[in-house]
Design an enzyme around this catalytic site. Structure first.
Site, PDB file in Angstrom:
ATOM      1  CG  HIS A   1      -8.787   4.325  10.117  1.00 47.10           C
ATOM      2  ND1 HIS A   1      -8.557   3.003   9.792  1.00 47.10           N
ATOM      3  CD2 HIS A   1      -7.885   5.055   9.402  1.00 47.10           C
ATOM      4  CE1 HIS A   1      -7.555   2.934   8.926  1.00 47.10           C
ATOM      5  NE2 HIS A   1      -7.132   4.158   8.673  1.00 47.10           N
TER       6      HIS A   1
ATOM      7  CD  GLN B   1      -1.277   0.441   3.672  1.00 43.85           C
ATOM      8  OE1 GLN B   1      -2.357   0.972   3.435  1.00 43.85           O
ATOM      9  NE2 GLN B   1      -0.894   0.118   4.898  1.00 43.85           N
TER      10      GLN B   1
ATOM     11  NE  ARG C   1      -3.762  -3.491  10.065  1.00 39.93           N
ATOM     12  CZ  ARG C   1      -3.230  -2.312   9.778  1.00 39.93           C
ATOM     13  NH1 ARG C   1      -3.535  -1.246  10.503  1.00 39.93           N
ATOM     14  NH2 ARG C   1      -2.390  -2.175   8.767  1.00 39.93           N
TER      15      ARG C   1
ATOM     16  CE1 TYR D   1      -4.156   4.433  11.075  1.00 37.75           C
ATOM     17  CE2 TYR D   1      -6.070   3.744  12.340  1.00 37.75           C
ATOM     18  CZ  TYR D   1      -5.106   3.482  11.383  1.00 37.75           C
ATOM     19  OH  TYR D   1      -5.080   2.265  10.733  1.00 37.75           O
TER      20      TYR D   1
END
Length: 727
Positions: free
Chosen positions: A404, A137, A429, A249
């Site tokens: 998110h 990515q 995850r 984040y």
């Protein structure tokens, strides 16, 4: 050294010979493992030694720049991660020692990348995100650039002109072109991926003397301010320094924000970048730290529950934040981390720690507004005691949080005695675990972790907030009605009006001191007002092993049914269910060395379900975690009222226990138009009420009758002591 390839782009399926060639490391000169001169800064000296040993180990194994092939956690993915870290560390080691061996190491590796990079096409393991070239990515490619360009900057002037031109043009300028042109959709987003991309491109522009690249990084690819680093700084943080995607984040995005800001301050001090928006970056650093308990970040939205203050992003943030502010409280965080950034700023932190200049970081109750203008709700943190063993209640009344975000309006978490009591699942995850989809977000992140039932929120008619539609969710945010904090009573009141058509949710969460109880109790008053009748489900996700259930339930010992079919219900195993009378409506569990009891007021016809996550999970992607669910059918206006008490102790060495059962005898509620109240009565006879008014100002007088007594108070919420103990 890897030789140039003649093909224009590498095919997705690489020939065996090419893979073998790319897997062969080139020989590198090995630096002498010199003794680094102690600088009177123990933390920094340890970083320098760690970096020296790591770089020398890579030199001994040879420079390895493989053709990209694997997803996260795979061999080529991890090698490119090691390489960018080595480039950064070797650059700092050269600044520290002036040993040209590090120049040669960086030169050889970057020449190998410059030979390879122009021949790369889209990564063969790309998924649904914008692809990278070195990684699956684009985000990881941007992280590589941020680190590698810093290492190159340290040695560029010491590299021969021909090699420097090759690295400048074929690698870094080419790389910047990939970010700004081929990946422009990501580059121009207002999102953490774009923060990393603009930081990497901007620092490349400064290094190459390319004002156009710097302008694109600051203002977006169109250079009109509609995107770019400055727009991200203005849009992604609230005026209080809360980051739109949540604490996890915020931690991740802080590194590119502060590293690029430091470069901007150095090259263009007139921008006063650290003063922008009333110093929002410095606020963001401090509040990222505030959004932790026992060193771990509050795990709401997409988050890994084990992520802590000990990350490279926060080492860099603390170091650069201290260099800009000289706030001695940040030094105590560095002491706690036991690490510093391997940089000049990190060295200053370490020196001042060694000089005894650290002061305690004050973890406090606070309200952090959400939204660029501070008008999209808030996150409230209510604390009693320190952040290591004290109590902390988190009321999440924030906006969706972009891609998110989770469907968790008016969610809450609770911590005490060093552990989570009321939990948030976080993300489904396994970061960088190749066997788990290469570390990507798993399908269960959508089907379970984001769904409302996976959180401590009201779920209506078995469907997630906004029917699980993220675009709709972005259009509405809660309203923070009230926040106050004091030694004996701290409270947050939030309201959500659009999560379901025709329904309003208002939630009061408070930490309340009760005479005779050793710790505050957490009070939860959740009011639903609806235009029509609904099924209401209110889960409580808790951490621990059940020790006592207030009354008998129908245990599912033969067959374990699944709670539902969609919106996350398909992932819930039912273990027991039934109806409990008021005096039996409680559950006690053990978490670590202490106990917790959740006591609630069941509504007429209500049922309780004890359950566990993990159903319909053939690949074992979900953690098995317990929950208690209150269910009411055919209800309109309803008050869910409960109290969570943390109590007792278990000593595994002496096998002694204390106060393993709740010290609360009963709770009782009362309601009137615009008012709710809850009475807590202990076994020792103490009686404390929490009273809430949803309308009126700070001086408005309110009154309600509760348990035969008239209560009066002013303002939105009050703690009222009716009796200290039984006469």
């Amino acid at each position: 050294m890897i030789r140039p390839f003649r093909v224009a782009a590498l095919p997705i399926v690489m020939p065996i010979a090419l893979l073998l060639l790319s897997a062969t490391p080139s020989v590198a000169a090995v630096c002498t493992p010199h003794v680094l001169a102690p600088g009177g800064a123990v933390l920094f000296d340890a970083e320098a030694t760690r970096a020296r040993d790591s770089v020398i180990a890579m030199q001994r194994s040879g420079i390895h720049v493989p053709v990209p092939r694997d997803p996260g956690g795979g061999a080529t993915h991890e090698q490119h991660r090691r390489n960018y870290r080595a480039l950064y560390e070797a650059g700092e080691l050269y600044r520290l020692t002036k040993d040209r061996c590090y120049v040669q190491f960086i030169r050889d590796m970057l020449v190998a990348y410059a030979d390879l990079y122009p021949r790369l096409g889209p990564h063969p393991a790309r998924a649904n995100q914008q692809y990278g070239r070195l990684f699956w990515q684009n985000l990881n490619d941007a992280v590589w650039l941020v680190n590698a360009v810093q290492g190159y900057a340290a040695v560029r002037d010491a590299i021969a002109p021909a090699d420097r031109r090759h690295i400048d043009e074929d690698l870094f300028r080419n790389y910047a072109r990939f970010m700004t042109v081929e990946s422009v959709a990501t580059f121009d987003r207002i999102h953490n991926h774009a923060t990393w991309a603009t930081a990497g491109v901007g620092m490349t522009g400064y290094l190459l003397g390319d004002a156009d690249l710097v302008e694109q990084a600051l203002l977006g690819s169109r250079k009109d301010g509609s995107a770019g680093f400055l727009r991200q700084l203005d849009e992604l943080f609230s005026p209080d320094g809360y980051y739109a995607e949540g604490p996890y984040y915020q931690r991740y995005a802080l590194q590119p924000f502060v590293v690029f800001a430091e470069a901007i301050a150095r090259h263009d001090p007139s921008r006063r970048i650290f003063a922008r928006r009333d110093g929002v970056l410095l606020k963001a650093i401090r509040n990222a730290i505030q959004l932790t308990y026992a060193g771990r970040l509050f795990p709401f939205n997409d988050a890994m529950p084990d992520k802590s203050l000990n990350t490279e992003e926060l080492y860099q943030a603390v170091a650069i934040g201290y260099a800009q502010s000289h706030d001695p409280a940040l030094l105590s965080i560095a002491e706690r981390q036991g690490r510093v950034a391997f940089s000049a700023a990190g060295r200053e932190v370490a020196r001042d720690v060694a000089a005894g200049r650290a002061r305690p970081f004050a973890f406090t109750s606070l309200l952090l507004r959400d939204g660029a203008r501070g008008d999209l709700g808030a996150v409230a943190v209510l604390r009693d005691g320190d952040d290591a063993r004290g109590m902390a209640l988190v009321a999440k009344n924030t906006s969706q949080g972009m891609g998110h975000g989770h469907f968790d309006k008016l969610n809450w978490l609770l911590y005490d005695q060093g552990a989570a009591l009321v939990t948030d699942y976080g993300a489904a995850r396994f970061l960088n675990i190749e066997a788990k989809d290469g570390g990507r977000y798993l399908p269960e992140n959508e089907t379970w972790a984001k769904q409302s039932i996976a959180h401590n929120v009201l779920v209506v008619d078995g469907r997630s907030h906004f029917d699980g539609d993220a675009d709709r969710a972005e259009q509405s945010a809660p309203t923070q009605l009230h926040f106050a904090a004091s030694d004996r009573f701290s409270v947050s009141i939030g309201r959500m009006v659009n999560a379901y058509p025709g329904l309003t949710m208002t939630r009061t969460l408070a930490l309340v001191s009760v005479p005779g109880l050793e710790r505050p109790v957490a009070v939860d008053l959740l009011r639903a007002n609806a235009e029509a009748a609904h099924r209401y489900d209110l889960p409580l996700h808790f951490n621990g092993h059940i020790t006592r259930v207030g009354g008998p339930l129908d245990s599912k010992v033969v067959a374990r049914p699944v709670l539902g079919e969609t919106h996350g219900y398909q992932h819930i195993w039912v273990d027991a269910e039934g109806a409990l009378p008021r005096e039996q409506a409680y559950l006690t569990w053990m978490t670590g060395d202490h106990f917790a009891t959740w006591r609630w007021l069941p509504q007429p016809g209500a049922r309780v379900i004890l359950a566990e996550s993990g159903a319909n999970d053939p690949r074992f992607n979900l953690r098995r975690e317990p929950l208690l669910l209150q269910r009411i059918d055919g209800a309109r206006d309803t008050l869910f009222a409960g109290v969570l008490e943390s109590h007792g102790h278990y000593d595994s060495e002496t096998e002694l226990t204390r106060a393993t059962d709740s010290q609360i005898r009963a709770i009782e509620s009362a309601s009137a138009p615009g008012l709710d109240a809850l009475l807590i009565e202990t076994l020792q006879g103490a009686r404390v009420a929490v009273a809430v008014a949803y309308d009126g100002g700070a001086d408005t007088l309110h009154a309600i009758t509760l348990a035969g007594q008239q209560l009066e108070w002013r303002g939105p919420a009050a703690r009222i002591v009716l009796a200290e103990k039984r006469p």
